[in-house]
Design an enzyme around this catalytic site. Sequence first.
Site, PDB file in Angstrom:
ATOM      1  N   ASP A 137      18.418  32.766  38.423  1.00 25.39           N
ATOM      2  CA  ASP A 137      19.231  33.978  38.554  1.00 25.39           C
ATOM      3  C   ASP A 137      19.150  34.648  39.926  1.00 25.39           C
ATOM      4  O   ASP A 137      20.032  35.400  40.303  1.00 25.39           O
ATOM      5  CB  ASP A 137      18.835  34.993  37.471  1.00 25.39           C
ATOM      6  CG  ASP A 137      17.376  35.432  37.570  1.00 25.39           C
ATOM      7  OD1 ASP A 137      16.653  34.944  38.466  1.00 25.39           O
ATOM      8  OD2 ASP A 137      16.941  36.258  36.738  1.00 25.39           O
ATOM      9  N   HIS A 138      18.094  34.363  40.708  1.00 23.75           N
ATOM     10  CA  HIS A 138      17.855  35.110  41.938  1.00 23.75           C
ATOM     11  C   HIS A 138      18.500  34.502  43.184  1.00 23.75           C
ATOM     12  O   HIS A 138      18.667  35.193  44.186  1.00 23.75           O
ATOM     13  CB  HIS A 138      16.351  35.225  42.197  1.00 23.75           C
ATOM     14  CG  HIS A 138      15.719  36.438  41.574  1.00 23.75           C
ATOM     15  ND1 HIS A 138      15.816  36.719  40.228  1.00 23.75           N
ATOM     16  CD2 HIS A 138      14.979  37.443  42.120  1.00 23.75           C
ATOM     17  CE1 HIS A 138      15.149  37.835  39.969  1.00 23.75           C
ATOM     18  NE2 HIS A 138      14.647  38.304  41.096  1.00 23.75           N
ATOM     19  N   ASP A 202       8.245  38.651  37.032  1.00 26.39           N
ATOM     20  CA  ASP A 202       9.224  39.593  37.565  1.00 26.39           C
ATOM     21  C   ASP A 202       8.816  40.970  37.057  1.00 26.39           C
ATOM     22  O   ASP A 202       8.419  41.123  35.895  1.00 26.39           O
ATOM     23  CB  ASP A 202      10.639  39.247  37.089  1.00 26.39           C
ATOM     24  CG  ASP A 202      11.698  40.081  37.799  1.00 26.39           C
ATOM     25  OD1 ASP A 202      12.304  39.571  38.765  1.00 26.39           O
ATOM     26  OD2 ASP A 202      11.901  41.248  37.401  1.00 26.39           O
ATOM     27  N   ARG A 484      16.506  49.656  41.248  1.00 28.31           N
ATOM     28  CA  ARG A 484      15.845  50.052  42.496  1.00 28.31           C
ATOM     29  C   ARG A 484      16.874  50.414  43.550  1.00 28.31           C
ATOM     30  O   ARG A 484      17.968  49.860  43.591  1.00 28.31           O
ATOM     31  CB  ARG A 484      14.948  48.923  43.024  1.00 28.31           C
ATOM     32  CG  ARG A 484      13.788  48.645  42.108  1.00 28.31           C
ATOM     33  CD  ARG A 484      12.601  47.997  42.803  1.00 28.31           C
ATOM     34  NE  ARG A 484      11.518  47.941  41.833  1.00 28.31           N
ATOM     35  CZ  ARG A 484      11.003  46.816  41.336  1.00 28.31           C
ATOM     36  NH1 ARG A 484      11.430  45.654  41.777  1.00 28.31           N
ATOM     37  NH2 ARG A 484      10.038  46.870  40.448  1.00 28.31           N
ATOM     38  N   SER A 678       8.575  45.070  43.260  1.00 28.78           N
ATOM     39  CA  SER A 678       8.629  43.752  42.643  1.00 28.78           C
ATOM     40  C   SER A 678       7.242  43.186  42.376  1.00 28.78           C
ATOM     41  O   SER A 678       6.259  43.549  43.012  1.00 28.78           O
ATOM     42  CB  SER A 678       9.405  42.809  43.571  1.00 28.78           C
ATOM     43  OG  SER A 678       9.224  41.469  43.201  1.00 28.78           O
ATOM     44  N   ARG A 680       6.519  40.188  43.110  1.00 28.77           N
ATOM     45  CA  ARG A 680       6.428  38.989  43.943  1.00 28.77           C
ATOM     46  C   ARG A 680       5.036  38.793  44.550  1.00 28.77           C
ATOM     47  O   ARG A 680       4.516  39.623  45.276  1.00 28.77           O
ATOM     48  CB  ARG A 680       7.503  39.006  45.029  1.00 28.77           C
ATOM     49  CG  ARG A 680       7.324  40.027  46.113  1.00 28.77           C
ATOM     50  CD  ARG A 680       8.570  40.164  46.964  1.00 28.77           C
ATOM     51  NE  ARG A 680       9.677  40.675  46.166  1.00 28.77           N
ATOM     52  CZ  ARG A 680      10.781  41.217  46.700  1.00 28.77           C
ATOM     53  NH1 ARG A 680      10.918  41.305  47.998  1.00 28.77           N
ATOM     54  NH2 ARG A 680      11.738  41.665  45.923  1.00 28.77           N
TER      55      ARG A 680
END
Length: 790
Positions: A137-138, A202, A484, A678, A680
């Site tokens: 999806d990213h 995520d 965000r 995030s 990440r």
Amino acid sequence: GVSLLHKPTSVFLTKVKMLRSASSLRNTRLLQRAFATSQEAPFLSPIEKSERLPYQKLEKNLKIVKDRLARPLTLGEKILYSHLDDPANQDIKRGESYLLLRPDRVAMQDATAQMAVLQFISAGLPKTAVPSSIHCDHLIEAQKGSVVDLDKAKVTNKEVYEFLATAGAKYGMGFWRPGSGIIHQIVLENYAFPGGLMVGTDSHTPNAGGLGMVAIGVGGADAVDVMAGIPWELKAPRYIGVKLTGQLNGWTSPKDVILKLAGILTVSGGTDNIVEYFGPGVDSISCTGMGTICNMGAEIGATTSLFPFNHRMARYLESTSRAGIAQYANQYQHLLKADEGAQYDHVIEINLSELEPHVNGPSTPDRAHPLSGFAEAVRSNKWPAKLSAGLIGSCTNSSYEDMSRAASIARQGLDHGLKLKSQLNVSPGSEQIRATIERDGQFGTLSEAGATLLANACGPCIGQWKRDDMPNGTENSIITSFNRNFDKRNDGNALTRAFVASPEIVTAFALSGDLTFNPITDSLIGKDGKPFKLVPPSGDELPKKDFARGEETYQAPGDPNATKVVVDPKSDRLQLLSPFDKWDGKDFTNLPILIKVKGKCTTDDISMAGPWLKYRGHLDNISNNMLIGAFNAENNQRNSVLNHLTNSFEAVPDVARAYKQAGIGWVVIGDTNYGEGSSREHAALCPRHLGGKAVITKAFARIHETNLKKQGIVPLTFVDPKDYDRISGSDRVSLNVTQLAPGNNLTLSVHKADGTTIHIPLKHTFNAQQVEWFHAGSALNRLREAQTKN
């Protein structure tokens, strides 16, 4: 009725006797439970026929804990404690203990999955120990529209998609192809279940709290622990109770609940807390609306957010082909709600009947404006009133209900001859949503009004927006239904003022083209020249027919022996990982400060997304963006820091590489809530790869602090936050890490240019196991050591 034919006859007859003896309401309830235990539990997901709902096991575990604690429990406590690895002996103290847990599943989006899968491969394990899934999806960039953008992504990211697809097939992970939709919507539609525990790579994984699941965002190394079958560690959270009274009505939506709460708690007010909603107002919110609220709990720093199981969740489960789960959950409702008298550490009450629509921003999601005061805020702050773009959808607000309510606003404009005055981009959350709103006409209405359909993907929400209408460096305003709105987050332009609201409010602003327009009180001018007012939005929470499935995009795990996973050594997108060096057993001495960060520093600032997403599977290449978005307190500039070797100001990654080449470690000094945003883990991996030793701040965001520990970096905080001001970026520092132990403060020795040294006390949150990660060089190294011993 419930079939008992698969159970032994003696068990069946026993339960029939219970029925005959039931002469009271209490006995009737006991009977219902007896039948429930004889019914085989449904599978966790209709598309996975391996694991079944674990309510009986969870109930057994929970009884052990409740007997020990002898007090009422919140819903979050029930779910976490019922998933304990050792419920009989686990130390349990809110805000103190580290819980060892057994999550039910793992979900990974494609940008973070690359590194998580690479770490899993390097662990040398044959298959995931729990159900796991990968979601593409990213990596899909929004530019021209859904079809063109998706086709381009499949070509551009072919190498990455093939790697993830083959790894999924080999190691037992479900794979959702590009175009499937956004991870959190797919999880809600297929995998989430009341009372479950999952981790996801995520930060918006808590979206599944809309179905009563404790769903927590983590870094890839945490996901690897779970996939490896190792108990997963979580600091026992505290609990914020949000009591909802009244009912949503008119223009007010579920999004406004979390926008209001963000204004109350700020971006760090939920840190190390589970936010739990309760009260009579809960029943006025749809299941997907609850998901919206839980999704944006990440913006207040919450560990996760969740709602108690109710009929709205049951209806959603039934509508998404999981009626069996709904029926089974109904039989275990005592597990799926807080106990009467459960105590929260803090309680906030929101009256939904009095709640106003909100618009939050710019630059931070906790800058909350009631709609009635927003126009004045725009004027007084001199934000551009002209709206350059509206964007709806994303993982936060792309449900059938969201799209229906937005379309109802667009329809009112069309009925008066008006089309959208600002561009409006629509990101469906899943292929199922896209197919259904095309079938039922919502997208037809939005398209007729002038909206553009983007791919079923994150797109502009995470910076994957190749924007051609606004030159970089031009001040402009956009409004989205995303989560965000950090500077540069959506389009890479630091002067884009990004605001967040519900999809229907976004659509109303796009219809007017003006941020000083109030859709509740102000009028629009129709094509006939006459003024008219918009009426409140409307829309069904679920389709009257079944959801349309759309294109089939799911790949089930394959034969591990017939699948080969290949990484080209010459690739600039993927890179196999080498273990980080073990700690050498010595204190850190005379290290340069790479950067003293000033103000807000999100994971976007530490490791940007947007065009850098393509390197998420290549650690060395992605490290070229390390900390380039952070403000240097020494010169108030981004990506310009002092190189202690040359005494000149240079780009942050270049200076870090120069230190690494010279065999010199370095540290970062940070401000408050460092690493918010995030999940990440690249924001921890890249500093480790380029030689970082420690990060010292006023305060950390939860996920980032854990990610640093996992990768062998020492995260520390000032005992006195004012000591931040005593340090300069030109200083060198020493740190007595040989004394790192649970509960033991460390000392930072700061060596000034004039030859003087000052000593600053630092605290940390390491437990014994986490200290072992540091000694081994990383959590993954420690996992390998344990496997070797076994």
